[in-house]
Design a protein around this motif. Structure first.
Motif, PDB file in Angstrom:
ATOM      1  N   PRO A 272      22.393 -14.198 158.119  1.00  0.00           N
ATOM      2  CA  PRO A 272      22.476 -14.420 156.674  1.00  0.00           C
ATOM      3  C   PRO A 272      21.749 -13.375 155.838  1.00  0.00           C
ATOM      4  O   PRO A 272      22.051 -13.207 154.658  1.00  0.00           O
ATOM      5  N   SER A 273      20.801 -12.674 156.418  1.00  0.00           N
ATOM      6  CA  SER A 273      20.078 -11.642 155.667  1.00  0.00           C
ATOM      7  C   SER A 273      20.497 -10.243 156.098  1.00  0.00           C
ATOM      8  O   SER A 273      19.779  -9.267 155.864  1.00  0.00           O
ATOM      9  N   GLY A 274      21.675 -10.134 156.714  1.00  0.00           N
ATOM     10  CA  GLY A 274      22.123  -8.865 157.256  1.00  0.00           C
ATOM     11  C   GLY A 274      22.833  -7.965 156.253  1.00  0.00           C
ATOM     12  O   GLY A 274      22.723  -8.145 155.035  1.00  0.00           O
ATOM     13  N   GLU A 275      23.600  -7.019 156.803  1.00  0.00           N
ATOM     14  CA  GLU A 275      24.300  -6.021 155.991  1.00  0.00           C
ATOM     15  C   GLU A 275      25.506  -6.635 155.272  1.00  0.00           C
ATOM     16  O   GLU A 275      26.138  -7.566 155.786  1.00  0.00           O
ATOM     17  N   PRO A 276      25.862  -6.092 154.095  1.00  0.00           N
ATOM     18  CA  PRO A 276      27.097  -6.533 153.430  1.00  0.00           C
ATOM     19  C   PRO A 276      28.308  -6.147 154.277  1.00  0.00           C
ATOM     20  O   PRO A 276      28.331  -5.103 154.919  1.00  0.00           O
ATOM     21  N   CYS A 277      29.307  -7.008 154.273  1.00  0.00           N
ATOM     22  CA  CYS A 277      30.551  -6.750 155.012  1.00  0.00           C
ATOM     23  C   CYS A 277      31.648  -6.429 154.000  1.00  0.00           C
ATOM     24  O   CYS A 277      31.604  -6.886 152.849  1.00  0.00           O
ATOM     25  N   ARG A 278      32.659  -5.703 154.442  1.00  0.00           N
ATOM     26  CA  ARG A 278      33.744  -5.343 153.537  1.00  0.00           C
ATOM     27  C   ARG A 278      34.591  -6.549 153.144  1.00  0.00           C
ATOM     28  O   ARG A 278      35.386  -6.479 152.216  1.00  0.00           O
ATOM     29  N   CYS A 279      34.406  -7.676 153.829  1.00  0.00           N
ATOM     30  CA  CYS A 279      35.137  -8.888 153.436  1.00  0.00           C
ATOM     31  C   CYS A 279      34.510  -9.535 152.202  1.00  0.00           C
ATOM     32  O   CYS A 279      35.078 -10.470 151.640  1.00  0.00           O
ATOM     33  N   GLY A 280      33.323  -9.046 151.795  1.00  0.00           N
ATOM     34  CA  GLY A 280      32.656  -9.584 150.617  1.00  0.00           C
ATOM     35  C   GLY A 280      31.482 -10.482 150.930  1.00  0.00           C
ATOM     36  O   GLY A 280      30.743 -10.889 150.028  1.00  0.00           O
ATOM     37  N   ARG A 281      31.287 -10.800 152.220  1.00  0.00           N
ATOM     38  CA  ARG A 281      30.172 -11.649 152.616  1.00  0.00           C
ATOM     39  C   ARG A 281      29.062 -10.794 153.232  1.00  0.00           C
ATOM     40  O   ARG A 281      29.125  -9.569 153.226  1.00  0.00           O
ATOM     41  N   VAL A 282      28.071 -11.451 153.792  1.00  0.00           N
ATOM     42  CA  VAL A 282      26.903 -10.764 154.344  1.00  0.00           C
ATOM     43  C   VAL A 282      26.691 -11.209 155.782  1.00  0.00           C
ATOM     44  O   VAL A 282      26.861 -12.378 156.120  1.00  0.00           O
ATOM     45  N   GLY A 283      26.299 -10.245 156.640  1.00  0.00           N
ATOM     46  CA  GLY A 283      25.873 -10.586 157.992  1.00  0.00           C
ATOM     47  C   GLY A 283      26.969 -10.989 158.944  1.00  0.00           C
ATOM     48  O   GLY A 283      26.713 -11.685 159.929  1.00  0.00           O
ATOM     49  N   CYS A 284      28.220 -10.551 158.703  1.00  0.00           N
ATOM     50  CA  CYS A 284      29.305 -10.848 159.640  1.00  0.00           C
ATOM     51  C   CYS A 284      29.047 -10.151 160.974  1.00  0.00           C
ATOM     52  O   CYS A 284      28.369  -9.115 161.034  1.00  0.00           O
ATOM     53  N   TRP A 285      29.612 -10.693 162.043  1.00  0.00           N
ATOM     54  CA  TRP A 285      29.380 -10.158 163.394  1.00  0.00           C
ATOM     55  C   TRP A 285      29.768  -8.693 163.484  1.00  0.00           C
ATOM     56  O   TRP A 285      29.083  -7.905 164.132  1.00  0.00           O
ATOM     57  N   GLU A 286      30.856  -8.297 162.797  1.00  0.00           N
ATOM     58  CA  GLU A 286      31.268  -6.899 162.921  1.00  0.00           C
ATOM     59  C   GLU A 286      30.289  -5.933 162.260  1.00  0.00           C
ATOM     60  O   GLU A 286      30.275  -4.744 162.594  1.00  0.00           O
ATOM     61  N   THR A 287      29.453  -6.419 161.340  1.00  0.00           N
ATOM     62  CA  THR A 287      28.432  -5.531 160.775  1.00  0.00           C
ATOM     63  C   THR A 287      27.350  -5.213 161.797  1.00  0.00           C
ATOM     64  O   THR A 287      26.552  -4.295 161.602  1.00  0.00           O
ATOM     65  N   LYS A 288      27.300  -5.989 162.887  1.00  0.00           N
ATOM     66  CA  LYS A 288      26.321  -5.779 163.954  1.00  0.00           C
ATOM     67  C   LYS A 288      26.904  -5.014 165.140  1.00  0.00           C
ATOM     68  O   LYS A 288      26.172  -4.304 165.835  1.00  0.00           O
ATOM     69  N   VAL A 289      28.209  -5.196 165.405  1.00  0.00           N
ATOM     70  CA  VAL A 289      28.768  -4.642 166.637  1.00  0.00           C
ATOM     71  C   VAL A 289      29.967  -3.724 166.418  1.00  0.00           C
ATOM     72  O   VAL A 289      30.451  -3.104 167.365  1.00  0.00           O
ATOM     73  N   GLY A 290      30.485  -3.636 165.211  1.00  0.00           N
ATOM     74  CA  GLY A 290      31.619  -2.757 164.951  1.00  0.00           C
ATOM     75  C   GLY A 290      31.241  -1.293 165.129  1.00  0.00           C
ATOM     76  O   GLY A 290      30.061  -0.926 165.140  1.00  0.00           O
ATOM     77  N   LEU A 291      32.243  -0.436 165.282  1.00  0.00           N
ATOM     78  CA  LEU A 291      31.989   0.998 165.477  1.00  0.00           C
ATOM     79  C   LEU A 291      31.185   1.576 164.321  1.00  0.00           C
ATOM     80  O   LEU A 291      30.333   2.452 164.519  1.00  0.00           O
ATOM     81  N   ALA A 292      31.438   1.086 163.112  1.00  0.00           N
ATOM     82  CA  ALA A 292      30.673   1.590 161.958  1.00  0.00           C
ATOM     83  C   ALA A 292      29.191   1.296 162.115  1.00  0.00           C
ATOM     84  O   ALA A 292      28.333   2.101 161.725  1.00  0.00           O
ATOM     85  N   ALA A 293      28.848   0.139 162.698  1.00  0.00           N
ATOM     86  CA  ALA A 293      27.440  -0.209 162.913  1.00  0.00           C
ATOM     87  C   ALA A 293      26.809   0.722 163.937  1.00  0.00           C
ATOM     88  O   ALA A 293      25.679   1.203 163.754  1.00  0.00           O
ATOM     89  N   LEU A 294      27.528   0.986 165.032  1.00  0.00           N
ATOM     90  CA  LEU A 294      26.996   1.904 166.047  1.00  0.00           C
ATOM     91  C   LEU A 294      26.789   3.294 165.467  1.00  0.00           C
ATOM     92  O   LEU A 294      25.738   3.924 165.670  1.00  0.00           O
ATOM     93  N   VAL A 295      27.784   3.793 164.727  1.00  0.00           N
ATOM     94  CA  VAL A 295      27.684   5.134 164.127  1.00  0.00           C
ATOM     95  C   VAL A 295      26.521   5.191 163.145  1.00  0.00           C
ATOM     96  O   VAL A 295      25.762   6.175 163.110  1.00  0.00           O
ATOM     97  N   ARG A 296      26.349   4.142 162.362  1.00  0.00           N
ATOM     98  CA  ARG A 296      25.264   4.107 161.373  1.00  0.00           C
ATOM     99  C   ARG A 296      23.908   4.203 162.050  1.00  0.00           C
ATOM    100  O   ARG A 296      22.996   4.878 161.558  1.00  0.00           O
ATOM    101  N   MET A 297      23.752   3.542 163.209  1.00  0.00           N
ATOM    102  CA  MET A 297      22.460   3.559 163.906  1.00  0.00           C
ATOM    103  C   MET A 297      22.264   4.810 164.752  1.00  0.00           C
ATOM    104  O   MET A 297      21.150   5.347 164.824  1.00  0.00           O
TER     105      MET A 297
END
Length: 429
Positions: A272-297
């Motif tokens: 719930p306190s995670g990164e904004p997601c392109r769906c408009g919500r916050v802390g979705c699973w793909e913000t943690k494991v999607g390719l964009a998350a890996l590239v960002r880190m």
């Protein structure tokens, strides 16, 4: 009033309706029988007409007629005598042909457009992918580019003497399959995009049917039929792209849900306190494991949306990450471990909900599976409530980033096997 004339008209009308109903019923029965014979030959060929008759329960005369029609449609061919050790004249063996019938699977994703064309037997004839910024280009430009690839691929098939039986397009989003419309694709920024209608205006034969479906669902079907866990009746496929989608096979059938929207696992909230997601919500699973998350880190200087964007295929991004790891960049190992941990966190939820035997990791997950799986397995085991994790495993897909387009082509093949009359009878020469 001339009642006799009126009754005569009614009788004639009823007679015509009855005749039409009989004709329609006969056509339906023949279509069903054609599919029955074609599937048997596809599954058990080479086989004789007599063997087909015994297996299907159809009489030999009917089978001979059906096989003749399937041959005329270019779907079945004879391969010569079949010797089964019996005395007497050997029978002629039948096998699936379909070498002149093609299936085209397309995919549009955040940073590429792909096409795979196969023949009816599933042999890959064309496999291409281009880097393309679909996220930044908008639906019109993206569909223009896809239309060009469709035109080029259909033209290449024509030069090979192959006629497409249909085109299926894979899109990462919620799809109204009945109309071929993308309801919403958050990572592409698409809403209400009539993909099938737009592609129908491409410079291809107007009779080629075009359908649209979710990329993860199509990839899951490809994995179930021909992937590393083929035949596993309870499996989940995870896309491993910028967005993370899930295709769920339960009891050997794709789980679609009431509206066909099942499997949007990437948008389950995990932080719930995670990164904004392109769906408009916050802390979705793909913000943690999607390719964009890996590239960002791992490569923050080349993160999606940072600075001037150069169109880069996912394979290129992974190659850079692996190069930096080889050079000893500590951020890469830390990023992979973090993604693995969150992968296991989400997997535990999927196991508790769907009780799969396998979670197949696709896309970039498959490329980094040897490093992701240990961390994911440890986290999943910690959170498993049912004990089902002891009978579960992760598996890396061997279909690469082409799983969705391969599954899309497979849908076209399945449709042809289910209704052989959709394939035109060839003009004898």
């Amino acid at each position: 009033m001339d009642h006799g004339r009126s009754d005569g008209q009614t009788t004639d009308s009823m007679s015509r309706c009855w005749s039409a109903g009989v004709a329609a019923d006969q056509a339906s029965v023949r279509r069903s029988n054609l599919a029955l014979v074609l599937r048997h030959v596809s599954t058990y060929g080479p086989c004789s007409r007599s063997a087909v008759a015994v297996a299907t329960g159809l009489n030999k005369t009917t089978v001979t007629s059906l096989v003749s029609e399937l041959q005329a449609r270019g779907l079945v061919k004879e391969t010569g005598p079949q010797h089964a050790g019996s005395v007497g004249r050997p029978s002629v063996a039948l096998v699936l042909d379909g070498s002149g019938v093609g299936a085209l699977g397309m995919e549009v994703n955040v940073d590429y457009i792909a096409a795979i064309a196969t023949d009816l037997a599933g042999r890959v004839l064309i496999d291409r992918r281009i880097g393309f910024d679909a996220m930044g280009s908008g639906p019109d430009r993206s569909l223009d580019e896809m239309a060009r690839m469709v035109e080029k691929t259909v033209a290449d098939l024509d030069r090979l003497g192959v006629t497409p039986a249909g085109i299926t397009v894979a899109v990462p989003g919620l799809i109204d399959a009945g109309t071929g419309t993308v309801v919403v694709a958050p990572n592409l920024g698409w809403r209400g995009v009539a993909v099938a209608e737009r592609l129908s205006r491409a410079d291809i034969a107007g009779h080629i049917p075009i359908t649209v479906d979710n990329d993860a669902n199509l990839a899951a079907l490809a994995e179930y039929t021909s992937g590393t866990a083929a035949g596993t009746p309870d499996l989940i496929y995870l896309t491993g792209e910028v967005g993370v989608g899930g295709g769920i096979i339960s009891g050997g059938r794709l789980l679609g849900g009431a509206d066909g929207f099942a499997g949007e696992v990437g948008h389950v909230m995990v932080d719930p306190s995670g990164e904004p997601c392109r769906c408009g919500r916050v802390g979705c699973w793909e913000t943690k494991v999607g390719l964009a998350a890996l590239v960002r880190m791992a490569t923050p200087d080349h993160a999606y949306g940072m600075g001037p964007q150069v169109v880069r295929d996912p394979e290129e991004r992974l190659a850079e990450i692996e190069q930096r790891q080889a050079e000893g960049d500590p951020r890469v190992d830390a990023a992979v471990t973090e993604v693995g941990r969150w992968l296991g966190f989400g997997a535990a939820t999927l196991i508790n909900l769907f009780n799969p035997r396998v979670i197949v990791l696709g896309g970039y997950f498959a490329k980094l599976a040897d490093r992701l799986i240990p961390a994911a397995q440890e986290e999943m085991a910690r959170l498993d409530m049912t004990g089902a994790g002891d009978r579960f495993r992760f598996a890396a897909s061997d279909l690469g980033f082409g799983a969705a387009s391969r599954g899309a082509a497979g849908v076209v093949v399945e449709r042809a096997l289910s209704d052989p009359t959709a394939i035109a009878i060839r003009d004898p020469k």
